[in-house]
Design a protein around this motif. Sequence first.
Motif, short mmCIF file in Angstrom:
data_model
loop_
_atom_site.label_atom_id
_atom_site.label_comp_id
_atom_site.label_asym_id
_atom_site.label_seq_id
_atom_site.Cartn_x
_atom_site.Cartn_y
_atom_site.Cartn_z
N LEU A 26 143.44 58.57 111.98
CA LEU A 26 142.20 57.97 111.51
C LEU A 26 142.03 58.13 110.00
O LEU A 26 141.68 57.18 109.30
CB LEU A 26 141.00 58.57 112.25
N ALA A 27 142.31 59.32 109.50
CA ALA A 27 142.19 59.57 108.06
C ALA A 27 143.17 58.71 107.27
O ALA A 27 142.81 58.14 106.23
CB ALA A 27 142.40 61.05 107.75
N VAL A 28 144.40 58.61 107.74
CA VAL A 28 145.41 57.81 107.05
C VAL A 28 145.01 56.33 107.05
O VAL A 28 145.17 55.64 106.04
CB VAL A 28 146.80 58.01 107.69
N THR A 29 144.48 55.85 108.16
CA THR A 29 144.03 54.46 108.23
C THR A 29 142.91 54.21 107.22
O THR A 29 142.89 53.18 106.54
CB THR A 29 143.55 54.13 109.66
N GLN A 30 141.99 55.16 107.09
CA GLN A 30 140.89 54.99 106.13
C GLN A 30 141.42 54.99 104.70
O GLN A 30 140.96 54.22 103.86
CB GLN A 30 139.83 56.08 106.30
N VAL A 31 142.37 55.85 104.40
CA VAL A 31 142.96 55.88 103.06
C VAL A 31 143.66 54.55 102.76
O VAL A 31 143.57 54.03 101.66
CB VAL A 31 143.92 57.08 102.89
N ALA A 32 144.35 53.99 103.75
CA ALA A 32 144.99 52.69 103.56
C ALA A 32 143.96 51.61 103.28
O ALA A 32 144.16 50.75 102.41
CB ALA A 32 145.84 52.33 104.78
N THR A 33 142.85 51.65 103.99
CA THR A 33 141.77 50.69 103.75
C THR A 33 141.20 50.88 102.35
O THR A 33 140.96 49.89 101.63
CB THR A 33 140.66 50.86 104.81
N ASP A 34 140.99 52.13 101.95
CA ASP A 34 140.50 52.41 100.60
C ASP A 34 141.47 51.85 99.55
O ASP A 34 141.04 51.28 98.54
CB ASP A 34 140.33 53.91 100.38
N PHE A 35 142.76 52.02 99.79
CA PHE A 35 143.77 51.49 98.88
C PHE A 35 143.64 49.97 98.76
O PHE A 35 143.64 49.42 97.66
CB PHE A 35 145.18 51.87 99.35
N ASP A 36 143.55 49.31 99.91
CA ASP A 36 143.43 47.85 99.89
C ASP A 36 142.20 47.40 99.11
O ASP A 36 142.26 46.44 98.34
CB ASP A 36 143.40 47.29 101.31
N VAL A 37 141.08 48.08 99.30
CA VAL A 37 139.86 47.74 98.58
C VAL A 37 140.06 47.93 97.08
O VAL A 37 139.68 47.08 96.27
CB VAL A 37 138.66 48.57 99.09
N ALA A 38 140.66 49.05 96.71
CA ALA A 38 140.88 49.34 95.29
C ALA A 38 141.87 48.37 94.67
O ALA A 38 141.68 47.92 93.54
CB ALA A 38 141.37 50.78 95.12
N ARG A 39 142.91 48.04 95.39
CA ARG A 39 143.97 47.19 94.84
C ARG A 39 143.63 45.72 94.88
O ARG A 39 143.86 44.98 93.93
CB ARG A 39 145.27 47.44 95.61
#
Length: 74
Positions: A26-39
């Motif tokens: 779950l944490a890794v999925t959220q970090v990936a989502t955060d990355f997509d938003v930032a990028r």
Amino acid sequence: MVDVADGMTADEAARAIGAAVPHEALAVTQVATDFDVARYGSGGLTSRAWERALSTYAALGSARRAAAVSEASA
């Protein structure tokens, strides 16, 4: 271990990492989502997203070390 391929998306990497370390999926999925938003989204990381990334990175490092110790003692 997670196989990394050219062109792998953050979401694909998160799924592979989550399969290898289920208690952090779950944490890794959220970090990936955060990355997509930032990028690809409308701006950079929030301080909360940055802290989540650091915390997840540390947790994955601990999981990696624990797995290495377990393999060494087997």
